[in-house]
Every structure is written in structure tokens, then in C-alpha cells.
Motif scaffolding. Structure first.
Motif: not given
Ligand code: XMP
Length: 219
Positions: A10, A12, A34, A60, A62, A86, A113, A116-117, A145, A170, A172, A175, A192-194
Motif C-alpha cells: 500500500a 500511501d 495499491k 484504492d 473505495k 477497490i 470492501v 475494514m481493518s 478486502v 490489509p 498487517v 495496525q 502492507v503499507g507503513r
Molecule cells: P498500513 O500502513 O496500515 O496501510 O499498512 C494499510 C492500507 O490499506 C488500506 N486499508 C484498507 N483498505 N479495506 C480497504 O479497502 C480495509 O479494511 C482497509 N484497511 C486499511 C489503508 O487505506 C492503507 O492504504
């Protein structure tokens, strides 16, 4: 989407140069990148195609609107070069059907979706997540997702959708979710983003998570 490392980055970040550098660095270690509002609003939609030349792109955004507006959005996103998009499912079957139709024309994929996480997903989304999963399955999208922060929910959603469509997961790392646990619960890919793009060495971070996933599969 190829299923090799089963890792999706991810991305971002909001700087074009950094985005392109990280994409080049992680190429081969992630199956897709993503990207969403942070990067596209900061740099413009051409970044979608630029990254897609290196690694497949999941946009993404949404998407959640009436069918006509969804169609216009989907056309812009796929014309810009995205391989997948997405969208939300709560707008209902007609909106989702429109997204699937436009994706098919472009040879692209739709992911829906479910739950969400983040913790706030328990306020409203969890109550309808299983319906969203069923809706997605009925619409024959590429996947859904589902939250790596709640592997038991990944497992539940897998039991609803069966094995015909994929789960991308997402949550991991920062979060609190574990890549191995999400994969063992039934996720096809983790997102995985950050933990990757903020690492001193994003390539090394991606390699380590890819290894964790491989070890979980080989167990
Ligand atoms: P991190 O930095 O937390 O980034 O690893 C997570 C990425 O995933 C996106 N995100 C979601 N996207 N449903 C989604 O469609 C979800 O439940 C969800 N949770 C996190 C978030 O925007 C970031 O890009």
C-alpha cells in the motif's frame, strides 16, 4: 493478479519521486502496488500508469456512488492504467454490477470492501460484512478486502465466499495484524503499507514479509 509473494504494497506516500523509487525497489517482491487518494491527489492520475508499467496497480478509491457515477469513475481509473479497483459494496448490487461491467471491458478486476481493518469498522461495517461478502461473491468480482487485524473474520468471510474469489487483507504491521496469521486464516494476499514504505530499506522490509508469508504457507 499473479500469486507469487502474495504481498501487496500500500503505497500511501505523497511524493512522486519517492513513489516511483519505492515501486522500482520492491518490484519482484510484491505482486501488486495499491495506491489511493494520498498519492493520486498529490501527484495526479498519471502516476497510476507510471507505476503500472513496473508493477500491477490496485487503485484504492473505495468507490461508492450511483451506477452512472461509478461508471464514470471506473472508466477514468482503468483508462489511466489501473489493473484493479477497490469499491464499496454497501451501495448495492446495481452499483457493483456497473463497476464489474466496466472492469470487464478493460480486462481489469474489482475488489469489494467487506469489513475494514480499523477499530471503527465494528461500529457499522461488521454488522453487514457478511452480506457484503455474499454480494461480492454473487457479482463474481475478483475478490474482497477483509481485515488482517481480525483473522477470525477473514476465516468467516472465506467460509461465505468459498474459493472462487480472492481475499486481499490489509492491517498487517502498524495496525497490529500478522501476515502469517492472515494467510493461514484464508487470505490470498496481504496488504502492507507503513511497515514497508516507512522502513529505512523498503525492499528489505518487503522481502522479510514475503518470507514470513512463504514460511506460513510451507508450515
Ligand atoms: P498500513 O500502513 O496500515 O496501510 O499498512 C494499510 C492500507 O490499506 C488500506 N486499508 C484498507 N483498505 N479495506 C480497504 O479497502 C480495509 O479494511 C482497509 N484497511 C486499511 C489503508 O487505506 C492503507 O492504504
Amino acid at each position: 493478479m499473479i500469486k507469487d509473494t502474495r504481498l501487496i504494497l500500500a503505497l500511501d506516500v505523497t511524493d512522486r519521486h519517492q513513489a516511483l523509487k519505492i515501486s522500482q525497489d520492491v518490484k519482484g517482491y510484491v505482486d501488486a502496488i495499491k495506491i489511493g487518494y494520498p498519492l493520486v491527489l498529490a501527484t495526479g492520475k498519471d502516476i497510476i500508469g507510471e507505476i503500472a508499467e513496473m508493477v500491477p496497480v490496485i487503485a484504492d478509491f473505495k468507490v461508492a456512488d450511483i451506477p452512472n457515477t461509478d461508471r464514470l469513475i471506473c472508466e477514468q481509473v482503468f483508462s489511466a492504467g489501473a489493473n484493479a479497483l477497490i469499491v464499496h459494496g454497501f451501495t448495492g448490487s446495481d452499483s457493483l454490477k456497473t463497476c464489474v461491467e466496466v472492469a470487464e471491458v478493460h480486462g481489469a478486476d474489482i475488489y469489494v470492501v467487506t469489513e475494514m481493518s480499523h477499530p471503527g469498522a465494528l461500529d457499522f461495517m461488521q454488522k453487514v460484512a457478511e452480506d457484503m461478502a455474499q454480494l461480492a461473491s454473487n457479482a463474481k468480482v475478483a475478490g474482497v478486502v477483509a481485515p488482517a487485524t481480525r483473522p477470525e473474520r477473514v476465516q468467516k468471510i472465506r467460509s461465505i465466499i468459498g474459493n472462487d474469489i480472492a481475499i486481499i487483507s490489509p492491517g498487517v504491521g502498524v495496525q497490529g495484524g500478522s501476515a502469517a496469521d492472515a494467510i493461514k486464516a484464508g487470505a490470498d494476499w496481504v496488504i502492507v503499507g507503513r511497515s514497508i514504505y516507512l522502513a529505512d530499506d523498503p525492499k528489505k522490509a518487503a522481502m522479510e514479509i514475503a518470507k514470513e508469508i512463504k514460511d506460513a504457507i510451507d508450515q
